[in-house]
Motif scaffolding. Structure first.
Motif, PDB file in Angstrom:
ATOM      1  N   GLU A   1      13.433   8.224 -12.474  1.00 28.50           N
ATOM      2  CA  GLU A   1      13.291   9.036 -11.274  1.00 28.50           C
ATOM      3  C   GLU A   1      12.225  10.085 -11.535  1.00 28.50           C
ATOM      4  O   GLU A   1      12.289  10.812 -12.537  1.00 28.50           O
TER       5      GLU A   1
ATOM      6  N   THR B   1      10.551  13.335  -9.960  1.00 27.48           N
ATOM      7  CA  THR B   1      10.639  14.408  -8.976  1.00 27.48           C
ATOM      8  C   THR B   1       9.354  15.220  -9.093  1.00 27.48           C
ATOM      9  O   THR B   1       8.945  15.579 -10.197  1.00 27.48           O
TER      10      THR B   1
ATOM     11  N   GLU C   1      12.940   0.199 -12.909  1.00 26.14           N
ATOM     12  CA  GLU C   1      13.014   0.673 -11.525  1.00 26.14           C
ATOM     13  C   GLU C   1      12.544   2.120 -11.496  1.00 26.14           C
ATOM     14  O   GLU C   1      13.015   2.949 -12.278  1.00 26.14           O
TER      15      GLU C   1
ATOM     16  N   ARG D   1      11.744   5.505  -8.981  1.00 24.81           N
ATOM     17  CA  ARG D   1      11.928   6.152  -7.678  1.00 24.81           C
ATOM     18  C   ARG D   1      11.197   7.487  -7.704  1.00 24.81           C
ATOM     19  O   ARG D   1      11.358   8.262  -8.637  1.00 24.81           O
TER      20      ARG D   1
ATOM     21  N   ARG E   1      10.515  11.154  -5.746  1.00 25.24           N
ATOM     22  CA  ARG E   1      11.160  12.066  -4.815  1.00 25.24           C
ATOM     23  C   ARG E   1      10.433  13.400  -4.848  1.00 25.24           C
ATOM     24  O   ARG E   1      10.257  13.994  -5.914  1.00 25.24           O
TER      25      ARG E   1
END
Length: 116
Positions: free
Chosen positions: A5, A7, A49, A51, A53
């Protein structure tokens, strides 16, 4: 299969985020490679994976980018996790030119399954 992830602050250029997204699968795979899950350099769909944000109005972060990597716990990974995350941080800096960022490596006890 690492989950990543990213950010990021709103002022991080989209081009830099795209570059980060293109290099992270390989760099993360190298960072978490271990005898139980060797990396052969041939990434397939679902291997990593990622992601992205953007920070929201109530989020608090002192860095432009924070990259959180979660990968299944193996003793061989855990034994040198600090060296792994330090190397990953340096490899990301070298590949992207990012400067104000942090990398968090978490190795939870976990299981994974996916369809064909």
């Amino acid at each position: 299969m690492p989950l990543v992830e990213v950010t990021h602050a709103p002022d991080v250029p989209a081009s830099q985020l795209r570059e980060l997204g293109s290099v992270l699968p390989h760099l993360v795979s190298v960072a978490v490679e271990c005898p139980e899950e060797p990396y052969d350099g041939d990434l397939q769909p679902g291997d990593v994976e990622i992601r992205f944000r953007g920070l929201g109005p109530l989020d608090r972060c002192g860095l432009d980018v924070v990259i959180e990597v979660r990968s299944k716990y193996f003793e061989s990974r855990a034994a040198d996790r600090q060296e792994r995350v330090d190397r990953l941080h340096e490899d990301i800096r070298t590949a992207t030119g990012l400067d104000d960022f942090g990398v968090y490596l978490s190795l939870p006890v976990a299981a994974w399954a996916q369809g064909d």
